[in-house]
Design a protein around this motif. Structure first.
Motif, PDB file in Angstrom:
ATOM      1  N   PRO A 124      23.555  58.391  55.326  1.00 33.03           N
ATOM      2  CA  PRO A 124      22.431  57.451  55.217  1.00 33.03           C
ATOM      3  C   PRO A 124      22.302  56.967  53.776  1.00 33.03           C
ATOM      4  N   PRO A 125      21.925  55.717  53.545  1.00 31.79           N
ATOM      5  CA  PRO A 125      21.384  54.734  54.509  1.00 31.79           C
ATOM      6  C   PRO A 125      22.447  53.954  55.278  1.00 31.79           C
ATOM      7  N   ASP A 126      23.764  54.215  55.046  1.00 28.80           N
ATOM      8  CA  ASP A 126      24.782  53.542  55.833  1.00 28.80           C
ATOM      9  C   ASP A 126      24.676  53.990  57.288  1.00 28.80           C
ATOM     10  N   VAL A 127      25.081  53.119  58.202  1.00 29.56           N
ATOM     11  CA  VAL A 127      24.936  53.374  59.636  1.00 29.56           C
ATOM     12  C   VAL A 127      26.323  53.452  60.274  1.00 29.56           C
ATOM     13  N   PRO A 128      26.632  54.526  61.009  1.00 27.95           N
ATOM     14  CA  PRO A 128      27.961  54.675  61.628  1.00 27.95           C
ATOM     15  C   PRO A 128      28.081  53.881  62.931  1.00 27.95           C
ATOM     16  N   MET A 129      28.233  52.581  62.817  1.00 27.79           N
ATOM     17  CA  MET A 129      28.336  51.733  64.001  1.00 27.79           C
ATOM     18  C   MET A 129      29.786  51.671  64.494  1.00 27.79           C
ATOM     19  N   PRO A 130      29.996  51.491  65.802  1.00 32.33           N
ATOM     20  CA  PRO A 130      31.354  51.298  66.318  1.00 32.33           C
ATOM     21  C   PRO A 130      31.876  49.921  65.920  1.00 32.33           C
ATOM     22  N   ASP A 131      33.185  49.721  66.088  1.00 29.36           N
ATOM     23  CA  ASP A 131      33.728  48.412  65.742  1.00 29.36           C
ATOM     24  C   ASP A 131      33.737  47.463  66.927  1.00 29.36           C
ATOM     25  N   ASN A 132      33.412  47.978  68.141  1.00 32.17           N
ATOM     26  CA  ASN A 132      33.431  47.106  69.308  1.00 32.17           C
ATOM     27  C   ASN A 132      32.702  47.775  70.464  1.00 32.17           C
ATOM     28  N   ILE A 133      32.099  46.975  71.312  1.00 32.31           N
ATOM     29  CA  ILE A 133      31.592  47.416  72.618  1.00 32.31           C
ATOM     30  C   ILE A 133      31.980  46.347  73.630  1.00 32.31           C
ATOM     31  N   SER A 134      32.319  46.768  74.849  1.00 36.20           N
ATOM     32  CA  SER A 134      32.714  45.802  75.863  1.00 36.20           C
ATOM     33  C   SER A 134      32.627  46.437  77.236  1.00 36.20           C
ATOM     34  N   LEU A 135      32.577  45.604  78.253  1.00 34.53           N
ATOM     35  CA  LEU A 135      32.611  46.069  79.637  1.00 34.53           C
ATOM     36  C   LEU A 135      34.067  46.292  80.026  1.00 34.53           C
ATOM     37  N   ALA A 136      34.385  47.476  80.557  1.00 34.59           N
ATOM     38  CA  ALA A 136      35.775  47.827  80.854  1.00 34.59           C
ATOM     39  C   ALA A 136      36.166  47.539  82.291  1.00 34.59           C
ATOM     40  N   ASN A 137      35.270  46.983  83.089  1.00 30.73           N
ATOM     41  CA  ASN A 137      35.610  46.640  84.469  1.00 30.73           C
ATOM     42  C   ASN A 137      36.555  45.445  84.512  1.00 30.73           C
ATOM     43  N   ASP A 138      37.443  45.444  85.506  1.00 30.36           N
ATOM     44  CA  ASP A 138      38.348  44.316  85.676  1.00 30.36           C
ATOM     45  C   ASP A 138      37.563  43.068  86.049  1.00 30.36           C
ATOM     46  N   GLY A 139      38.083  41.911  85.602  1.00 31.61           N
ATOM     47  CA  GLY A 139      37.488  40.637  85.988  1.00 31.61           C
ATOM     48  C   GLY A 139      36.408  40.134  85.071  1.00 31.61           C
ATOM     49  N   PHE A 140      36.246  40.773  83.891  1.00 26.03           N
ATOM     50  CA  PHE A 140      35.232  40.320  82.938  1.00 26.03           C
ATOM     51  C   PHE A 140      35.895  40.053  81.588  1.00 26.03           C
TER      52      PHE A 140
END
Length: 660
Positions: free
Chosen positions: A163-179
């Motif tokens: 802290p105060p840095d925030v451990p954010m991921p580099d990506n989020i996404s829906l893993a279902n096919d067709g999106f």
């Protein structure tokens, strides 16, 4: 009057002082209530957000001595909201963790790769919904967020981000096919959002009106079918099916996690590796089922391990008499025997409150299956599919239908830093030295052993050295090095540590054809029944003619005919374990072995150069496990091999000196 005036003034002052505080308290409560982000209103697909909510340093304190390895607790919330027109069945979401995160808990989801918590997710991971696996639409629920949305509370440890840095991921996404999901956006430092929409280019044969997802393809599938159900218990049938031409399991072990305090009362066709009911006796199960005799309960572990029964139990009225059971855990490729590519058993599962309803059925999670000297399988989450059908037990020409069915798809994977379990050596008629298996081909102990080197290349050997265990080859290797003027390093290289080794020997090479000899050595304490091996070659397979002591055939994989599949002839399909020598006090142990000669014609492979590498395999498999191959071939002159080995040894020495 003065006293009354003072009291009234104090009362008014108290009200003015406390009302803002009461209002503030109410606002905080409202803010804490689950609600979608305002940005979700503009998303006409599936909206995902990742919010970091809290974090602090955990022991030990390494901030001064080693800040990059200092651990910090993180708390975050992953939100998945369906704002589209179609249900999202069996939702899966990817979170691109990147700070060596160790995930400790995840409410409302499980890891899609079948891992149990705590788990290392530092390279990113996929979450699957549990117990709420499907997300309905706003249209069919009148905007009911409890059916449209899931919020996964995550707790874990990350390293190096203070802290105060925030451990954010580099990506989020829906893993279902067709999106399709665009790059997520950051809102401030602690909130990431993305809107995933239906991919118009994605083609599927699924209609939106279907109640269940179709069955998926994979190297191995596990069906969890509920065949009978009662208020407090149900019977399930588990069927393991192998679909890979080179996949196989020996002495399989199947494990999973019970998520709602279930336990196994009875089984037929398989058995727990540990029979233990103590967790029930001292847990809530013993309190609720006070009249149940737990002396007869098979297993109460949260993560049981189940094993197949031996063939002698097939006709046992209490344990056997189930199709596809009782084979000592052997599952063959369908190419060898389709009837032996399936294993099945049944179990009686007792449930716990509040799930005491015959329609309240929940499968276990985090399936994992492995065997002895077999490929590594990674399994996905159970997915609800249309109910399975089975031949009716009455013998009538009709099928009975399962109450509910889930499919688990497992695929062969190669874990990072995993070592093979078998290795290959090369030899040829034109060179009297054998290129042995690589040093530590199947791994070496992490403990530094000064008696041998884990980095020095393996030493060339005389052919007879292949017949004795590695520990008995030292004198032969040293003497051969002196005779052939080869490098004789000190310390000597460590062994290959492989349970199975395979020697590929070029036996002849002439104008119209050539031949090879393959020998399989079993250095393990486990015998292999119904074994098979496979060899992939770049150019030679079209010229394959015959195997003389094995059943050999050409196998097409991914549309390419470059694989030779081999198995023992009837009566010779058993490789025994390593045994004692004739005189155990002085003779080395003797491996189990099988051998055959393979003949090839050059008619269909013009231009093939056997000694230059075309006569050696590029991949070798034993019982589905890919083996380690040497990095060099035998040459027409031993001096060429010696030069390559010497240069490799010299390079290793130079690297060590540079490090020092």
């Amino acid at each position: 009057m003065a006293a009354n005036s003072n009291s009234l003034s104090l009362f008014i002052f108290f009200l003015l002082f406390t009302l803002p505080q009461l209002s503030s308290s109410q606002t905080t409560t409202v803010a804490d209530a689950p609600s979608p982000s305002p940005a979700s209103d503009s998303c006409n697909g599936v909206f995902l957000s990742y919010a970091h909510t809290a974090g602090h340093k955990v022991a030990p304190d390494l901030t001064k001595s080693d800040p990059t390895n200092q651990g910090y607790r993180f708390e975050s919330t992953l939100t998945v909201l369906n704002n589209g027109l179609d249900d999202v069945k069996s939702w899966r979401a990817f979170v691109g963790f990147r700070h060596r995160e160790l995930l400790v808990s995840a409410s409302g989801a499980v890891l899609a790769d079948g891992s149990s918590l705590p788990a290392n997710v530092g390279n990113g991971t996929v979450f699957a919904g549990f117990p709420m696996s499907d997300l309905k639409t706003a249209v069919e629920t009148a905007g009911d967020l409890t059916q449209m949305q899931v919020q996964v509370k995550l707790v874990g440890t990350q390293f190096g981000v203070a802290p105060p840095d925030v451990p954010m991921p580099d990506n989020i996404s829906l893993a279902n096919d067709g999106f399709v999901c665009p790059k997520p956006t950051l809102q401030g430092k602690s909130l990431m959002q993305v809107c995933c929409t239906v991919d118009p280019a994605f083609k599927t044969n699924i209609t939106v009106d279907e109640e269940f997802l179709p069955r998926q393809n994979g190297d191995l599938s596990i069906m969890y079918d509920v065949i009978r159900t009662y208020d407090s218990s149900y019977w399930a049938q588990v069927t393991i099916s192998n679909h890979n031409s080179l996949g196989r399991l020996d002495y399989w072990k199947l494990s999973w996690d019970w998520m709602q305090d279930e336990f196994i009362n009875t089984m037929k066709g398989a058995y727990p590796s540990v029979v233990d009911s103590s967790d029930c006796i001292f847990g809530p199960q013993g309190t609720f089922y006070s009249d149940l005799d737990f002396a007869n309960v098979l297993n109460c572990e949260r993560r049981p391990t189940l094993i197949d029964l031996p063939p002698t139990k097939y006709n046992d009225t209490n344990l056997g008499l189930k199709p596809y059971c009782c084979r000592n855990g052997t599952i063959l490729p369908p190419l060898m025997d389709a009837s032996k590519s399936i294993s099945s058993f049944q179990l009686q599962v007792y449930k716990m409150p509040p799930n005491l309803n015959r329609s309240q059925l929940t499968p276990p999670q985090n399936f994992r299956i492995n065997g002895t000297l077999n490929p590594n399988y990674k399994c996905g989450p159970p997915v609800r599919v249309s109910p399975s059908q089975f031949p009716d037990s009455s013998g009538l020409p009709l099928n009975s239908t399962a109450v509910a069915s889930w499919q688990v798809v497992c695929n062969i994977t190669q874990p990072k830093d995993a070592s093979p379990k078998c290795c290959v050596s090369f030899s040829a008629y034109y060179n009297d030295s054998v290129v042995p298996c690589n040093t530590c081909a199947c791994g070496c102990s992490r403990t530094v052993n000064s008696a041998c080197s884990t980095s020095t290349p393996a030493m060339l050997l005389p052919p007879e050295a292949l017949l004795v265990p590695f520990d008995n080859r030292t004198l032969k290797a040293k003497a051969w090095a002196e005779i052939k003027h080869l490098p004789n390093p000190n310390p000597l290289p460590c062994g290959d540590n492989c349970g199975v080794s395979i020697n590929w020997h070029i036996a002849s090479d002439y104008s119209r054809g050539w031949s090879a000899r393959i020998t399989i050595f079993n250095w393990d304490e486990t015998s292999f029944a119904d074994w098979f091996a496979a060899v992939q070659m770049k150019k030679a397979v079209p010229g394959f003619e015959k195997m003389y002591s094995f059943n050999g055939s050409v196998l097409e994989i991914n549309g390419v005919n470059n694989t030779l599949f081999m198995q023992g002839l009837e009566g010779l399909n058993y490789i025994v374990a390593e045994t004692d020598g004739a005189n155990p006090e002085k003779d080395p142990r003797v491996p189990g072995k099988q051998q055959t000669v393979v003949s090839f014609t050059k008619k269909h492979t013009p231009g093939i150069n056997v000694p230059n590498g075309d006569g050696f395999p590029t991949k070798v498999f034993f019982n589905g496990e890919e083996c380690s191959l040497p990095s060099i071939f035998p040459s027409n002159g031993v001096g060429k091999i010696a030069a390559k080995l010497f240069s490799s040894t010299l390079l290793s020495v130079l690297v060590v000196l540079l490090l020092i």
